[in-house]
Design an enzyme around this catalytic site. Sequence first.
Site, PDB file in Angstrom:
ATOM      1  N   LEU A 136      47.457  29.185  17.100  1.00  0.00           N
ATOM      2  CA  LEU A 136      47.131  30.359  16.289  1.00  0.00           C
ATOM      3  C   LEU A 136      46.082  31.184  17.016  1.00  0.00           C
ATOM      4  O   LEU A 136      45.059  30.658  17.451  1.00  0.00           O
ATOM      5  CB  LEU A 136      46.613  29.928  14.919  1.00  0.00           C
ATOM      6  CG  LEU A 136      47.504  28.927  14.154  1.00  0.00           C
ATOM      7  CD1 LEU A 136      46.924  28.619  12.785  1.00  0.00           C
ATOM      8  CD2 LEU A 136      48.923  29.462  14.008  1.00  0.00           C
ATOM      9  N   ASN A 186      40.149  37.946  19.648  1.00  0.00           N
ATOM     10  CA  ASN A 186      40.184  37.438  21.019  1.00  0.00           C
ATOM     11  C   ASN A 186      41.634  37.298  21.473  1.00  0.00           C
ATOM     12  O   ASN A 186      41.999  36.339  22.156  1.00  0.00           O
ATOM     13  CB  ASN A 186      39.461  36.085  21.096  1.00  0.00           C
ATOM     14  CG  ASN A 186      38.984  35.749  22.494  1.00  0.00           C
ATOM     15  OD1 ASN A 186      38.589  36.630  23.256  1.00  0.00           O
ATOM     16  ND2 ASN A 186      39.028  34.480  22.846  1.00  0.00           N
ATOM     17  N   CYS A 227      33.163  35.347  19.179  1.00  0.00           N
ATOM     18  CA  CYS A 227      32.602  34.284  18.338  1.00  0.00           C
ATOM     19  C   CYS A 227      31.266  33.780  18.866  1.00  0.00           C
ATOM     20  O   CYS A 227      30.562  33.035  18.182  1.00  0.00           O
ATOM     21  CB  CYS A 227      33.588  33.128  18.210  1.00  0.00           C
ATOM     22  SG  CYS A 227      34.123  32.440  19.769  1.00  0.00           S
TER      23      CYS A 227
END
Length: 284
Positions: free
Chosen positions: A111, A116, A245
């Site tokens: 996934l 990103n 992140c």
Amino acid sequence: MSNAAEYVGELITRARAAQSRIDGESQAVVDRMCARIGWAGVRPEFAESLADHCAVETGMGHAPHKLAKLNTKIRGALRDTIGKKTVGVVFNDEATGIMKIAKPMGVVGALVPVTNSEATPFVKAIHCLKTRNAVIFAPHPRAQKTNDIAVAEMRKVLKKHGWPEDLVIGLEDVSVEKSTELMKQCDLILATGGGGMVKAAYSSGTPSQGVGAGNAVSVVDDTVELEDVADKIMRSKTFDNATSCSTENSVVIQDTIYAELIAALANAGGYLCSPKEKEKLQAA
């Protein structure tokens, strides 16, 4: 059986067939495969085009920073896997008689987050191929074309060098139903994204490795150079428009240096909102 289940089932069948063809490959072959995939992702003209397209399609981030992300993350993944043994005996303790032999999982469902979507497919492909697994990517709907481009490039590399193209597959016209079916039918899930996505992966009944929301809290005390810290926070927080992140989510400051660090952050380009401005920013 739903259309989504049938569609994903066909992809899984293709991926399993491809994976079976590399199940017995040597370490040298899979290492070469990973290197070819990685260098294709950082080829200047391709990487620049993918970064530009990703920024436009997703509406997130900054294309030059996405190009930097492609170069650092893909090269970093290659660097971190150099010399790592993933085929045959990977651990042997003669004292205890314990031996570990690497075995592929089969088909990995990967996934991919919208934040990103340019670099994640290449990095996950490197890790999957390094361990002789096939991978099927489920992109975020806002990054469908970006994922299509990345997958097509990797499949082109595989075909050119005589390896099965279906080691790397991407979901087309992605939907929640298709992504859910992929999580049900694959052998291992690599879930990168928000908390909801990771929770869905862990609740699917399929073995999962998840990476949820990042954006850690930075703790700053009086043992550090405040101007240097402020500069690092500024560069991290503004890189790719704060979509990464690794971007700081917040800063906890030792009370004795609070005013000094706030001033240093302001000097680095920061702005301290008033309570009313904070409310407006949160609402926006």
